[in-house]
Design an enzyme around this catalytic site. Structure first.
Site, PDB file in Angstrom:
ATOM      1  N   GLU A   1      -6.290   4.570   7.818  1.00 12.11           N
ATOM      2  CA  GLU A   1      -6.427   6.300   7.330  1.00 12.11           C
ATOM      3  C   GLU A   1      -7.965   6.121   6.940  1.00 12.11           C
ATOM      4  OE1 GLU A   1      -2.475   5.492   5.566  1.00 12.11           O
ATOM      5  OE2 GLU A   1      -2.304   4.161   7.534  1.00 12.11           O
TER       6      GLU A   1
ATOM      7  N   ASN B   1       0.689  -0.895  -0.101  1.00  7.08           N
ATOM      8  CA  ASN B   1       0.216   0.296  -0.234  1.00  7.08           C
ATOM      9  C   ASN B   1       0.604   1.409  -0.159  1.00  7.08           C
ATOM     10  OD1 ASN B   1      -1.827   2.319   0.766  1.00  7.08           O
ATOM     11  ND2 ASN B   1      -2.205   1.523   2.215  1.00  7.08           N
TER      12      ASN B   1
ATOM     13  N   LYS C   1       0.424   4.085  -0.416  1.00  9.17           N
ATOM     14  CA  LYS C   1      -0.457   5.452   0.392  1.00  9.17           C
ATOM     15  C   LYS C   1      -0.326   7.038  -0.663  1.00  9.17           C
ATOM     16  CE  LYS C   1       0.341   3.431   4.708  1.00  9.17           C
ATOM     17  NZ  LYS C   1       0.371   3.816   6.199  1.00  9.17           N
TER      18      LYS C   1
ATOM     19  N   GLY D   1       2.708   2.328  10.927  1.00 10.65           N
ATOM     20  CA  GLY D   1       3.089   3.382  10.273  1.00 10.65           C
ATOM     21  C   GLY D   1       4.347   3.616  11.931  1.00 10.65           C
TER      22      GLY D   1
ATOM     23  N   GLU E   1      -4.677  -5.094  10.769  1.00  9.71           N
ATOM     24  CA  GLU E   1      -3.728  -3.986  10.747  1.00  9.71           C
ATOM     25  C   GLU E   1      -4.625  -3.498  12.121  1.00  9.71           C
ATOM     26  OE1 GLU E   1      -2.546  -2.533   6.549  1.00  9.71           O
ATOM     27  OE2 GLU E   1      -4.438  -1.782   7.570  1.00  9.71           O
TER      28      GLU E   1
ATOM     29  N   HIS F   1      -9.564   0.786   4.888  1.00 12.21           N
ATOM     30  CA  HIS F   1      -8.082   0.977   5.498  1.00 12.21           C
ATOM     31  C   HIS F   1      -8.363   1.922   6.446  1.00 12.21           C
ATOM     32  CE1 HIS F   1      -4.217   2.620   6.206  1.00 12.21           C
ATOM     33  NE2 HIS F   1      -3.982   1.033   5.536  1.00 12.21           N
TER      34      HIS F   1
ATOM     35  N   SER G   1       3.758  -1.596  10.217  1.00 12.37           N
ATOM     36  CA  SER G   1       5.013  -2.283  10.049  1.00 12.37           C
ATOM     37  C   SER G   1       5.755  -3.126  10.132  1.00 12.37           C
ATOM     38  CB  SER G   1       5.544  -1.501  11.598  1.00 12.37           C
ATOM     39  OG  SER G   1       5.516  -0.228  11.946  1.00 12.37           O
TER      40      SER G   1
HETATM   41  P1  PGA Z   1       3.228   0.437   7.877  1.00 16.22           P
HETATM   42  O1  PGA Z   1       2.234   0.756   6.799  1.00 16.22           O
HETATM   43  O2  PGA Z   1       3.689  -0.741   7.189  1.00 16.22           O
HETATM   44  O3  PGA Z   1       3.963   1.090   6.617  1.00 16.22           O
HETATM   45  O4  PGA Z   1       3.150   0.029   9.481  1.00 16.22           O
HETATM   46  C1  PGA Z   1       0.972  -0.223   6.482  1.00 16.22           C
HETATM   47  C2  PGA Z   1      -0.597  -0.931   6.468  1.00 16.22           C
HETATM   48  O5  PGA Z   1      -1.347   1.358   6.792  1.00 16.22           O
HETATM   49  O6  PGA Z   1      -1.146  -0.654   5.377  1.00 16.22           O
END
Ligand code: PGA
Length: 248
Positions: free
Chosen positions: A95, A9, A11, A171, A165, A93, A211
């Site tokens: 976010e 992803n 983003k 992140g 997640e 997601h 992460s």
């Molecule tokens: P990340 O994000 O690997 O940077 O923690 C995962 C995601 O949001 O799909």
């Protein structure tokens, strides 16, 4: 045997040249035995990417809207996403949920739209830190699934990929321990079993996200109920993304 999937992803990162280059690099490396690679670039780069790399690598969109057309400024329909070569979408997601107020009710509509518009999707779920700290993560995730996904028929749910997640791990550099990941994945599979059947629960891929990096992917992917990863930060570097895919 369940599908093994590693999805990136991207983003809201990269500009066009960088995005096309990254997709090409990943596409050249794509032949990893038994592992499906997918990328989710920003929507504007789906077209140039699919033009350049063909259909070998699955390219998806990070979101879709549930209406088919009309006055919805800024939104992207499923037909539009498919018309530029997207074969899959992310739905829910964290976010989108947290920053853009997408509720379980809205996500249910997106799930239904994806099925009727015939686009594959990864349904994301996961709890925020305050919920985990108060020990309510199982109830929280179960409700996300019940309110957006469990109205589907058994035939429909078989087409779904789920990504767990935990928001506190996204992140942040903080990963769920293998025990935390496996426990939640096993719980999700048991709810699928209760709602549908053992046979159906056994075939639905459940990815971990948060992460996930080359140095922890092996341990996570070794868990019985973890079928791959949804990778954010580490999917922006070809070597890291491929190393993660090689961790199976
Ligand atoms: P990340 O994000 O690997 O940077 O923690 C995962 C995601 O949001 O799909």
């Amino acid at each position: 045997m369940r599908r093994k999937i590693v999805a990136g992803n991207w983003k809201m990162n990269l500009v066009r040249e960088q995005a096309v280059l990254l997709a090409k690099e990943i596409s050249n490396e794509r032949k990893i035995d038994g592992v499906e690679l997918m990328i989710f670039p920003p929507f504007v780069f789906v077209d140039p990417i699919t033009q350049q790399i063909g259909t070998d690598l699955k390219v998806g969109v990070q979101d879709i809207y549930f209406e088919t057309s009309g006055a919805f400024t800024g939104e992207i329909s499923i037909a539009q996403a498919k018309s530029v070569g997207a074969g899959i979408a992310l739905i829910g997601h964290s976010e989108r949920r947290e920053l853009f107020n997408e509720t379980n009710t809205i996500l249910k509509k997106k799930v239904d739209a994806a099925l009727s518009g015939q686009i594959d999707f990864i349904f994301c779920c996961g709890e925020p830190l305050n919920i985990r700290k108060t020990g309510r993560e199982y109830d929280f995730v179960k409700i996300q699934l019940e309110e957006s996904l469990f109205h589907l028929s058994e035939e429909e749910i078989k087409k779904v990929i789920i990504a767990y997640e935990p928001i506190w791990a996204i992140g942040t550099g903080e990963t769920a321990s293998t025990e935390q990941a496996e426990e939640m994945h096993a719980a999700i599979r048991s709810w699928l079993m209760e709602r549908y059947s053992e046979q159906t629960a056994e075939i639905i891929p459940i990815l971990y996200g948060g992460s996930c990096k080359p140095d922890n992917a092996k341990e996570l992917f070794a868990c019985k109920n973890v079928d791959g990863g949804l990778i954010g930060g580490a999917s922006l570097k070809t070597s890291d993304f491929i190393a993660i895919a090689n961790s199976f």
